[in-house]
Enzyme design. Sequence first.
Site, mmCIF file in Angstrom:
data_model
loop_
_atom_site.group_PDB
_atom_site.id
_atom_site.type_symbol
_atom_site.label_atom_id
_atom_site.label_comp_id
_atom_site.label_asym_id
_atom_site.label_seq_id
_atom_site.Cartn_x
_atom_site.Cartn_y
_atom_site.Cartn_z
ATOM 1 N N HIS A 1 40.061 7.371 -4.585
ATOM 2 C CA HIS A 1 40.967 7.760 -3.508
ATOM 3 C C HIS A 1 42.259 8.331 -4.081
ATOM 4 O O HIS A 1 42.596 8.118 -5.245
ATOM 5 C CB HIS A 1 41.279 6.554 -2.628
ATOM 6 C CG HIS A 1 40.115 6.074 -1.836
ATOM 7 N ND1 HIS A 1 40.181 4.971 -1.017
ATOM 8 C CD2 HIS A 1 38.846 6.537 -1.716
ATOM 9 C CE1 HIS A 1 39.019 4.773 -0.434
ATOM 10 N NE2 HIS A 1 38.183 5.709 -0.848
ATOM 11 N N GLU B 1 45.431 7.613 -3.669
ATOM 12 C CA GLU B 1 46.423 6.674 -4.180
ATOM 13 C C GLU B 1 46.083 6.217 -5.596
ATOM 14 O O GLU B 1 46.961 6.119 -6.452
ATOM 15 C CB GLU B 1 46.539 5.448 -3.251
ATOM 16 C CG GLU B 1 46.988 5.777 -1.855
ATOM 17 C CD GLU B 1 45.851 6.052 -0.879
ATOM 18 O OE1 GLU B 1 46.042 5.819 0.322
ATOM 19 O OE2 GLU B 1 44.759 6.515 -1.311
ATOM 20 N N CYS C 1 43.915 2.539 2.727
ATOM 21 C CA CYS C 1 42.845 1.650 3.176
ATOM 22 C C CYS C 1 43.179 0.203 2.836
ATOM 23 O O CYS C 1 43.920 -0.087 1.893
ATOM 24 C CB CYS C 1 41.504 2.072 2.598
ATOM 25 S SG CYS C 1 41.371 1.967 0.802
ATOM 26 N N CYS D 1 43.358 0.517 -1.266
ATOM 27 C CA CYS D 1 44.483 1.276 -1.824
ATOM 28 C C CYS D 1 45.813 0.606 -1.513
ATOM 29 O O CYS D 1 46.756 0.716 -2.297
ATOM 30 C CB CYS D 1 44.460 2.704 -1.295
ATOM 31 S SG CYS D 1 43.072 3.654 -1.951
#
Length: 138
Positions: free
Chosen positions: A44, A46, A69, A78
């Site tokens: 992801h 992040e 998330c 994250c």
Amino acid sequence: MRRALELGAHQSGRTAENPAVGCVIVKDDEIVGEGATQDGGRPHAETVALQVAGRQACGADAYVTLEPCSHYGQTAPCANALIDAGITRCFIAVVDPDPRVNWRGAALLQEAGIDVRVGLYGAEAEDAHAAFFARVQG
């Protein structure tokens, strides 16, 4: 946040079922890390930005185009990664409508003492994530 939106846009259509999120880490008015959700949806945004920032993420601000998330799936949340990195403020463009996240990521950050602000470039982020929102909201 504009830069985060640009980063996400570059990955549009390449992140499988995941949204094409962008994340920028800023410390002392300098970008110290940036990233976007990678091909196939992982890692992801992040995670990518925090890896680039390294220790400089501690005490920094995060700008994320979609709420981080907060659930365990194929990756750890994250929101937890931002907390563990020592982020002090998190600017979230738009809340994630996925019922597994929807305000939970923001709440985790706030509970950890992170100053969370939602809505910066919100309309642009809604447009950027429109296909994801349509799929999640049915």
